[in-house]
Write a protein that holds these residues in place. Structure first.
Motif, PDB file in Angstrom:
ATOM      1  N   ALA A 183      37.672  38.252  43.646  1.00 21.13           N
ATOM      2  CA  ALA A 183      38.857  38.461  42.820  1.00 21.13           C
ATOM      3  C   ALA A 183      40.120  38.207  43.630  1.00 21.13           C
ATOM      4  O   ALA A 183      41.053  37.554  43.161  1.00 21.13           O
ATOM      5  N   GLU A 184      40.102  38.691  44.864  1.00 25.49           N
ATOM      6  CA  GLU A 184      41.288  38.510  45.714  1.00 25.49           C
ATOM      7  C   GLU A 184      41.520  37.044  46.037  1.00 25.49           C
ATOM      8  O   GLU A 184      42.644  36.602  46.251  1.00 25.49           O
ATOM      9  N   GLU A 185      40.413  36.270  46.080  1.00 24.92           N
ATOM     10  CA  GLU A 185      40.553  34.844  46.365  1.00 24.92           C
ATOM     11  C   GLU A 185      40.966  34.044  45.135  1.00 24.92           C
ATOM     12  O   GLU A 185      41.067  32.819  45.195  1.00 24.92           O
ATOM     13  N   GLY A 186      41.123  34.734  44.010  1.00 26.08           N
ATOM     14  CA  GLY A 186      41.665  34.064  42.828  1.00 26.08           C
ATOM     15  C   GLY A 186      40.648  33.556  41.835  1.00 26.08           C
ATOM     16  O   GLY A 186      40.972  32.779  40.940  1.00 26.08           O
ATOM     17  N   MET A 187      39.376  33.973  41.974  1.00 25.42           N
ATOM     18  CA  MET A 187      38.360  33.546  41.019  1.00 25.42           C
ATOM     19  C   MET A 187      38.612  34.172  39.648  1.00 25.42           C
ATOM     20  O   MET A 187      38.982  35.343  39.557  1.00 25.42           O
ATOM     21  N   THR A 188      38.464  33.360  38.615  1.00 24.97           N
ATOM     22  CA  THR A 188      38.551  33.881  37.251  1.00 24.97           C
ATOM     23  C   THR A 188      37.258  34.635  36.949  1.00 24.97           C
ATOM     24  O   THR A 188      36.171  34.097  37.134  1.00 24.97           O
ATOM     25  N   MET A 189      37.389  35.887  36.521  1.00 26.85           N
ATOM     26  CA  MET A 189      36.186  36.683  36.319  1.00 26.85           C
ATOM     27  C   MET A 189      36.272  37.494  35.031  1.00 26.85           C
ATOM     28  O   MET A 189      37.304  38.044  34.704  1.00 26.85           O
ATOM     29  N   ALA A 190      35.120  37.554  34.321  1.00 22.19           N
ATOM     30  CA  ALA A 190      34.987  38.493  33.200  1.00 22.19           C
ATOM     31  C   ALA A 190      33.818  39.396  33.558  1.00 22.19           C
ATOM     32  O   ALA A 190      32.725  38.917  33.834  1.00 22.19           O
ATOM     33  N   VAL A 191      34.068  40.693  33.606  1.00 21.73           N
ATOM     34  CA  VAL A 191      33.069  41.619  34.121  1.00 21.73           C
ATOM     35  C   VAL A 191      32.790  42.693  33.077  1.00 21.73           C
ATOM     36  O   VAL A 191      33.680  43.486  32.738  1.00 21.73           O
ATOM     37  N   VAL A 192      31.559  42.735  32.581  1.00 21.70           N
ATOM     38  CA  VAL A 192      31.140  43.860  31.759  1.00 21.70           C
ATOM     39  C   VAL A 192      30.660  44.937  32.720  1.00 21.70           C
ATOM     40  O   VAL A 192      29.776  44.680  33.539  1.00 21.70           O
ATOM     41  N   THR A 193      31.258  46.112  32.672  1.00 18.19           N
ATOM     42  CA  THR A 193      30.919  47.093  33.696  1.00 18.19           C
ATOM     43  C   THR A 193      31.139  48.523  33.220  1.00 18.19           C
ATOM     44  O   THR A 193      31.862  48.773  32.257  1.00 18.19           O
ATOM     45  N   HIS A 194      30.442  49.433  33.879  1.00 20.05           N
ATOM     46  CA  HIS A 194      30.694  50.858  33.695  1.00 20.05           C
ATOM     47  C   HIS A 194      31.389  51.443  34.915  1.00 20.05           C
ATOM     48  O   HIS A 194      31.572  52.647  35.008  1.00 20.05           O
ATOM     49  N   GLU A 195      31.735  50.561  35.887  1.00 23.81           N
ATOM     50  CA  GLU A 195      32.385  51.030  37.117  1.00 23.81           C
ATOM     51  C   GLU A 195      33.889  51.107  36.882  1.00 23.81           C
ATOM     52  O   GLU A 195      34.617  50.148  37.098  1.00 23.81           O
ATOM     53  N   MET A 196      34.340  52.276  36.441  1.00 20.94           N
ATOM     54  CA  MET A 196      35.763  52.411  36.101  1.00 20.94           C
ATOM     55  C   MET A 196      36.652  52.282  37.332  1.00 20.94           C
ATOM     56  O   MET A 196      37.774  51.788  37.256  1.00 20.94           O
ATOM     57  N   GLY A 197      36.115  52.734  38.481  1.00 23.56           N
ATOM     58  CA  GLY A 197      36.876  52.609  39.725  1.00 23.56           C
ATOM     59  C   GLY A 197      37.171  51.150  40.021  1.00 23.56           C
ATOM     60  O   GLY A 197      38.295  50.770  40.339  1.00 23.56           O
ATOM     61  N   PHE A 198      36.146  50.309  39.872  1.00 21.39           N
ATOM     62  CA  PHE A 198      36.307  48.879  40.116  1.00 21.39           C
ATOM     63  C   PHE A 198      37.316  48.292  39.137  1.00 21.39           C
ATOM     64  O   PHE A 198      38.216  47.531  39.506  1.00 21.39           O
ATOM     65  N   ALA A 199      37.169  48.671  37.865  1.00 19.29           N
ATOM     66  CA  ALA A 199      38.077  48.151  36.837  1.00 19.29           C
ATOM     67  C   ALA A 199      39.532  48.501  37.190  1.00 19.29           C
ATOM     68  O   ALA A 199      40.429  47.663  37.114  1.00 19.29           O
ATOM     69  N   ARG A 200      39.742  49.745  37.585  1.00 19.28           N
ATOM     70  CA  ARG A 200      41.083  50.204  37.878  1.00 19.28           C
ATOM     71  C   ARG A 200      41.678  49.454  39.069  1.00 19.28           C
ATOM     72  O   ARG A 200      42.823  49.022  39.045  1.00 19.28           O
ATOM     73  N   GLU A 201      40.837  49.261  40.106  1.00 23.06           N
ATOM     74  CA  GLU A 201      41.339  48.687  41.354  1.00 23.06           C
ATOM     75  C   GLU A 201      41.481  47.174  41.283  1.00 23.06           C
ATOM     76  O   GLU A 201      42.401  46.611  41.849  1.00 23.06           O
ATOM     77  N   VAL A 202      40.527  46.515  40.648  1.00 16.35           N
ATOM     78  CA  VAL A 202      40.417  45.067  40.799  1.00 16.35           C
ATOM     79  C   VAL A 202      40.881  44.303  39.555  1.00 16.35           C
ATOM     80  O   VAL A 202      41.458  43.229  39.668  1.00 16.35           O
ATOM     81  N   ALA A 203      40.646  44.880  38.372  1.00 17.23           N
ATOM     82  CA  ALA A 203      40.916  44.108  37.167  1.00 17.23           C
ATOM     83  C   ALA A 203      42.415  43.969  36.911  1.00 17.23           C
ATOM     84  O   ALA A 203      43.199  44.859  37.224  1.00 17.23           O
ATOM     85  N   ASP A 204      42.788  42.815  36.350  1.00 15.77           N
ATOM     86  CA  ASP A 204      44.157  42.652  35.867  1.00 15.77           C
ATOM     87  C   ASP A 204      44.280  43.294  34.499  1.00 15.77           C
ATOM     88  O   ASP A 204      45.301  43.864  34.155  1.00 15.77           O
ATOM     89  N   ARG A 205      43.207  43.155  33.723  1.00 15.25           N
ATOM     90  CA  ARG A 205      43.280  43.571  32.341  1.00 15.25           C
ATOM     91  C   ARG A 205      41.936  44.189  31.956  1.00 15.25           C
ATOM     92  O   ARG A 205      40.892  43.799  32.479  1.00 15.25           O
ATOM     93  N   VAL A 206      41.972  45.150  31.053  1.00 14.94           N
ATOM     94  CA  VAL A 206      40.739  45.776  30.576  1.00 14.94           C
ATOM     95  C   VAL A 206      40.683  45.645  29.059  1.00 14.94           C
ATOM     96  O   VAL A 206      41.695  45.833  28.371  1.00 14.94           O
ATOM     97  N   LEU A 207      39.505  45.269  28.552  1.00 10.83           N
ATOM     98  CA  LEU A 207      39.278  45.248  27.107  1.00 10.83           C
ATOM     99  C   LEU A 207      38.322  46.385  26.775  1.00 10.83           C
ATOM    100  O   LEU A 207      37.271  46.503  27.399  1.00 10.83           O
ATOM    101  N   PHE A 208      38.684  47.212  25.805  1.00  6.06           N
ATOM    102  CA  PHE A 208      37.755  48.228  25.349  1.00  6.06           C
ATOM    103  C   PHE A 208      37.158  47.789  24.016  1.00  6.06           C
ATOM    104  O   PHE A 208      37.876  47.513  23.062  1.00  6.06           O
ATOM    105  N   ILE A 209      35.837  47.682  23.997  1.00  6.46           N
ATOM    106  CA  ILE A 209      35.129  47.201  22.801  1.00  6.46           C
ATOM    107  C   ILE A 209      34.356  48.349  22.190  1.00  6.46           C
ATOM    108  O   ILE A 209      33.700  49.111  22.910  1.00  6.46           O
TER     109      ILE A 209
END
Lengths: 243, 216
Positions: A183-209
């Protein structure tokens, strides 16, 4: 670079996606969260053409995703996928898993693919495991090989389908670490995850479905610490305080 | 007495044994190729091909090998298709066994975890490449033990080619027995020769299985 417009998908009587609109731009890291059965994984699988969809439009770099269409190989080499259960090829070594796509799909010279494959294994911290078979690796190591295999296609984006859900808790960190670096190197990523810590730290955006629609979306920190929709609030409460 | 007769009969029986080996190898090769073809059609997911493969396999399974051999050797010439007894034997046994091979191969292919298909697809592999590089190499390991079984059964069923005048081991034995009346000597030798050929086959398959064990 990935656009979903009004996407519907049913498995028999089960209406899994009920009109999903979303887009992921180049370099963006988007985490998709939501209860199980909400359709999170199905979205990723539709983007990669592993599932067909019934209505709407999915485009990757303007190419329409149609799993029986002529562009599907081009789309799949641009958008790689990492699976919950790794899905490494058990009859091939780690290095062979990594070079399989470049050599046989992209027709790269074998020597070049091997050289790059070794670099990729180094990058995920498994340079010494090139000749190991999947059965000789831990879950975390297998998932890192799977990430190297995805990277070997030199994709523009990687889809991660619950990449740490099948891992023992102590192995989750090593996989998330590799993903964070990507992610830091600029890769485009879509991540389905239950790791909220990761989402908070790394994600630009979060979708709640939930129930096949995007209920709420926004900047990661914003949505996770201050959800607006009651269903998001309820879900996050359950995930963050399970007992 | 037995040994004296045996040494006199052996050269004749060994001639027959050569043809037995030829019929077995020929029909094994044919049944493997045809069986793989039916199995791939069956798992192709293309409805007409699936139905065609199903029908072919069921028709073949529903006809006795003897009837198939007689049909090929005696009926096809009426339609202008003539072949030697040897060719008819190989063709008949090969077709008959292709149905069993197909079901065996299909079971092996369908036993592979669907995640493997998805991994192959997500790398952009075509269906054919996925089969060649991902599915079949893994299916081989599952298919080998029943395949070995089939090999032994085919070796023994090659004796049915004797009914359409292929002078293999069984027919040579019958002719010897009829002309010498030494039934016990002749058929003991015939039985022993089949056994002697089966054992190496069984050992060979065991070796193949060990060689294909997953690395741990």
């Amino acid at each position: 670079m990935i656009e979903l417009t009004g996407v519907h998908k049913s498995f028999g009587a089960n209406h899994v996606l009920r009109g999903v609109d979303a887009s992921i731009s180049k370099g963006e890291v988007v985490c998709i969260i939501g209860p199980s059965g909400s359709g999170k994984s199905t979205i990723l699988r539709c983007i990669n053409g592993l599932e067909s969809y019934d209505k709407g439009d999915i485009r990757v770099d303007g190419l329409r995703v149609d799993r029986r269409g002529p562009d599907i190989t081009a789309i799949r080499t641009r958008v790689s996928m990492v699976f919950q259960r790794f899905n490494l090829f058990p009859h091939r070594t780690a290095l062979e898993n990594v070079i399989e796509g470049p050599v046989f799909v992209k027709r790269e010279p074998r020597a070049l693919a091997i050289e790059r494959g070794r670099q990729l294994l180094d990058r995920v911290g498994l340079g010494d495991k090139a000749d190991a078979h999947p059965a000789q690796l831990s879950g975390g190591q297998m998932q890192r090989v799977a990430i190297a295999r995805a990277l070997a296609m030199q994709p523009e984006a990687i889809l991660f389908d619950e990449p740490t859900s099948a891992l023992d808790p102590e192995l989750v960190g090593e996989v998330l670490g590799v993903m964070r670096t990507l992610a830091e190197e600029g890769m485009t990523m879509a991540v389905v995850t239950h790791e909220m810590g990761f989402a908070r730290e790394v994600a630009d955006r979060v979708l709640f479905i939930d129930h096949g629609v995007i209920v709420e979306q926004g900047a990661a920190k914003e949505l996770l610490s201050n959800p607006q929709n009651p269903r998001t609030q309820d879900f996050l409460r359950r995930v963050l305080r399970p007992i | 007495m037995f040994w004296k007769d045996a040494s006199a009969f052996m050269p004749i029986l060994l001639q027959g044994l050569q043809l037995t080996v030829a019929v077995t190898l020929g029909s094994l090769l044919l049944s493997t190729l045809l069986g793989l073809f039916w199995a791939l059609m069956r798992v192709s997911g293309v409805t007409p091909l699936v139905w065609l493969a199903k029908s072919v396999v069921n028709v073949i399974r529903g006809i006795p090998i003897l009837v198939l051999l007689f049909y090929i050797y005696f009926v096809l010439p009426e339609l202008g298709i003539t072949m030697t007894a040897m060719q008819a034997g190989i063709l008949g046994l090969g077709i008959a066994y292709s149905a069993y091979q197909a079901e065996n191969f299909r079971a092996g292919i369908e036993a592979i975890d669907h995640g493997q298909v998805e991994a192959a697809q997500s790398l952009g592999m075509s269906w054919i490449m996925m089969m060649r590089r991902v599915i079949l190499p893994q299916a081989v390991r599952i298919v080998l033990p029943p395949y070995g079984n089939t090999m032994v059964m085919m070796l023994k069923d090659s004796s049915q080619a004797s009914t359409i005048t292929v002078a293999e081991l069984m027919l040579k034995g019958q002719m010897l027995a009829a002309s010498t009346f030494k039934n016990s000597t002749v058929f003991t030798l015939v039985a022993l020769l089949y056994l002697v050929m089966s054992v190496p086959l069984i050992l060979f398959v065991g070796w193949l299985e060990r060689r294909n064990m997953p690395k741990r």
